[in-house]
Design a protein around this motif. Sequence first.
Motif, PDB file in Angstrom:
ATOM      1  N   GLU A  97       7.242  -7.909   5.624  1.00 55.07           N
ATOM      2  CA  GLU A  97       8.264  -8.460   4.724  1.00 55.07           C
ATOM      3  C   GLU A  97       7.676  -8.857   3.375  1.00 55.07           C
ATOM      4  OE1 GLU A  97      11.743 -10.196   7.645  1.00 55.07           O
ATOM      5  OE2 GLU A  97      10.096 -11.534   7.107  1.00 55.07           O
ATOM      6  N   GLU A  98       6.435  -9.352   3.362  1.00 52.95           N
ATOM      7  CA  GLU A  98       5.800  -9.683   2.082  1.00 52.95           C
ATOM      8  C   GLU A  98       5.569  -8.417   1.264  1.00 52.95           C
ATOM      9  OE1 GLU A  98       2.243 -11.942   2.539  1.00 52.95           O
ATOM     10  OE2 GLU A  98       3.253 -13.672   3.454  1.00 52.95           O
ATOM     11  N   GLU A  99       5.158  -7.359   1.938  1.00 48.76           N
ATOM     12  CA  GLU A  99       4.877  -6.106   1.250  1.00 48.76           C
ATOM     13  C   GLU A  99       6.165  -5.459   0.734  1.00 48.76           C
ATOM     14  OE1 GLU A  99       1.214  -3.293   2.050  1.00 48.76           O
ATOM     15  OE2 GLU A  99       2.733  -3.093   3.603  1.00 48.76           O
TER      16      GLU A  99
END
Length: 280
Positions: free
Chosen positions: A205-207
């Motif tokens: 999700e961060e990526e």
Amino acid sequence: MRLTSDALKLDMPSVEARIKRFIQNYVKKCGANGVVLGMSGGVDSSTAAAITALALGGDAVLGIMLPEEETYSDMDTKHAQLVAKKFGFQLETVDMSPILRSCYHSLPVYDAADKLSKGNLKARTRMVCLYYYANRLNKLVCGSSDKSETMIGYFTKWGDAAADISPLMDLYKTQVRQLALHIGVPKEIATKPSTPALWPNQLAEEELGIKYETLDLILFGLEHFMATEEIAEQLNLPVKLVAGVKKRWLASEHKRRQPLTAKIGYRTVGSDFRLPYTLR
């Protein structure tokens, strides 16, 4: 169509039955002894392994953990072992570290600073190991790709998406989590943050820059031919964000197709010359 969380809710008993029937029929038609799966300890691989064991019986399923020194996780290992024990299938470990070190030393253009190329090499090496086991044991490689990551191309070409059968590929990530809980995958695994584990501390999700709950609704809208503006309005999101997801979906189509070739003959393999998957 209203884009709410209810739009992604499915009749899970029916989904479970259909996926199990799909697995049973295909493995039988191929004359295989079962399946091998890569076990990361994450929700996708755990759910794929669990439902495959429920469909075929644990004796026909071999889970393979593929740790390597740079991204090794005690928690992921314990989670894979927990799922194997609960659903009654065998689990083996193949340490990829020496294989990867050999690759790094053998490639004249290898650059440790090129994180993406190095990560993709890891994903493809995992599949080399899984296919070796499949060849030796007359089994099929079962993939664990979900619809969210497949649609936006968040996978390594000829890597984690390479498989003979991918029973979860028509379920968005949030739906895989629903199925996981339904069939009894422990909650701590079903709800844990996803990671391709190609480099340390990598989180999906961060990526991606977006939560799966939001991404899945955007993709669901696109799947149903909704305009980006309408999707953005319903979800109260910037049009630019929705358009970016759509662009990524369209730009990654090459990753979901067989290689293209020039049209020369009467019928062209993979284009207008398609045959049944099995002879049975």
